[in-house]
Design a protein around this motif. Sequence first.
Motif, short mmCIF file in Angstrom:
data_model
loop_
_atom_site.label_atom_id
_atom_site.label_comp_id
_atom_site.label_asym_id
_atom_site.label_seq_id
_atom_site.Cartn_x
_atom_site.Cartn_y
_atom_site.Cartn_z
N VAL A 121 -1.34 11.27 2.38
CA VAL A 121 -0.63 12.16 3.29
C VAL A 121 0.84 11.75 3.44
N GLU A 122 1.11 10.43 3.40
CA GLU A 122 2.43 9.95 3.78
C GLU A 122 3.29 9.41 2.64
N THR A 123 2.74 9.17 1.45
CA THR A 123 3.54 8.57 0.38
C THR A 123 3.34 9.32 -0.92
N GLU A 124 4.22 9.03 -1.89
CA GLU A 124 4.08 9.65 -3.21
C GLU A 124 3.10 8.91 -4.11
N GLY A 125 3.07 7.59 -4.03
CA GLY A 125 2.22 6.84 -4.95
C GLY A 125 1.36 5.79 -4.30
N GLY A 126 1.39 5.70 -2.97
CA GLY A 126 0.69 4.62 -2.29
C GLY A 126 -0.82 4.79 -2.28
N ARG A 127 -1.50 3.67 -2.15
CA ARG A 127 -2.95 3.63 -1.98
C ARG A 127 -3.32 2.23 -1.52
N ASN A 128 -4.51 2.05 -1.02
CA ASN A 128 -4.95 0.71 -0.67
C ASN A 128 -5.66 0.07 -1.86
N TYR A 129 -5.42 -1.21 -2.02
CA TYR A 129 -5.91 -1.96 -3.18
C TYR A 129 -6.87 -3.05 -2.74
N SER A 130 -7.57 -3.61 -3.70
CA SER A 130 -8.50 -4.70 -3.42
C SER A 130 -7.79 -6.05 -3.58
N ALA A 131 -8.42 -7.09 -3.03
CA ALA A 131 -7.89 -8.44 -3.20
C ALA A 131 -7.85 -8.82 -4.67
N ALA A 132 -8.85 -8.36 -5.44
CA ALA A 132 -8.88 -8.67 -6.87
C ALA A 132 -7.69 -8.05 -7.60
N GLU A 133 -7.32 -6.83 -7.22
CA GLU A 133 -6.17 -6.19 -7.85
C GLU A 133 -4.89 -6.95 -7.52
N TYR A 134 -4.69 -7.29 -6.25
CA TYR A 134 -3.51 -8.07 -5.90
C TYR A 134 -3.51 -9.41 -6.62
N GLY A 135 -4.68 -10.04 -6.69
CA GLY A 135 -4.77 -11.33 -7.37
C GLY A 135 -4.37 -11.26 -8.83
N ALA A 136 -4.81 -10.19 -9.50
CA ALA A 136 -4.46 -10.02 -10.91
C ALA A 136 -2.96 -9.81 -11.09
N TRP A 137 -2.35 -9.02 -10.22
CA TRP A 137 -0.91 -8.79 -10.31
C TRP A 137 -0.14 -10.08 -10.04
N HIS A 186 0.82 -1.22 0.00
CA HIS A 186 0.00 0.00 0.00
C HIS A 186 0.85 1.27 0.00
N ASP A 187 2.17 1.13 0.21
CA ASP A 187 3.06 2.30 0.20
C ASP A 187 3.45 2.74 -1.21
N TRP A 188 3.14 1.91 -2.23
CA TRP A 188 3.72 2.14 -3.55
C TRP A 188 2.66 2.07 -4.65
N ASP A 189 3.05 2.57 -5.84
CA ASP A 189 2.11 2.55 -6.96
C ASP A 189 2.12 1.18 -7.64
#
Length: 339
Positions: free
Chosen positions: A295-311, A245-248
């Motif tokens: 607030v704390e990172t340049e490219g971070g965001r929270n992702y879904s399980a489906a997004e992680y699964g696809a990656w 979640h810290d990165w793009d």
Amino acid sequence: MVTPTPLMQLVAGVWGFKTLAAGVDLGLFTRLAGGRTMTVEQAGAEFGLPDRPADLLLAACASLDLLEKAGDGSYRNSELAEQFLVEGRPYYFGAQIRYSDLRTYLPWHRIGEALRTDRPLTWDPESQQSMFDTADPEMLAQFWDAMYSTSSFTATALADAYDFSAYRRLLDVGGGAGAFPIEFCRRLPELRATVLDLPHVCVRARERIAEAGLTGRIDAVPGDFLADPALPGGHDVILLSMILHDWDEPTNRALLARCHAALPPGGAIVVCELLLNDERTGPPEAALMGMNMLVETEGGRNYSAAEYGAWLTDAGFVDVRTVPFDAPGANGAVVAHRP
């Protein structure tokens, strides 16, 4: 009938946190450890508070289920406070509260600036490589203590939900002070582990590992998982906990590819995060953590399980599944294997 009451509850959210932070800062819950009780008058005397503030603080903490009031008018810790807000307890959460209060809350007052500029507020990208690049040792200590505070209980929840007993060598990528390997190795006598993190973080990790009596079973290896061309080999399970979640997306995909290359056939990867639902409408703890990444990172965001699964699938992993659980740092893990 729709009323503005839920909006007022959101407004009051910061009041609740600051009440909690004040109690932690005073050492209120630590003073009440072990069943001790305290009246308003005693609180005023011990903490140097006038009668009115002491009364308001204790009443507010009781309203938040942090304290319980006895029939004689005195207050004692609730079970929640006794377990997690007393310094020295195994899963003491006060470090996370202090870090949030001192490091992130003031920058959050400028959230509109972050929305308009898409730039972090807690550090300066013009002069620092990342939020972890700082000359302030006190801030770094606060950060890693906060991460350990959140990670320890999250590790126990993950260990309850997912069976690590089939593995012999764990690589914790970006493992900080080693909370996850410490919890896992306490449970599993055959497991050995490696924490991979920046050199100054490894110093902190070795201290925590030594305190846990696990120096011979957990190593802390200096490295930069974003810059190093390859991850350490010889492990049959890789953990990425509260890292992606810290990165793009491009950065995360590249890291998952290096994880695939570092694992043997049959090896597993475990991505432990606050997961958004597939519609990206919640749960609030995941969506709001995403705002905190603004607030704390340049490219971070929270992702879904489906997004992680696809990656993970695109990186060559198979048997992707999601393991849900409930913890302060994560609500699930996406697990996959290298064929």
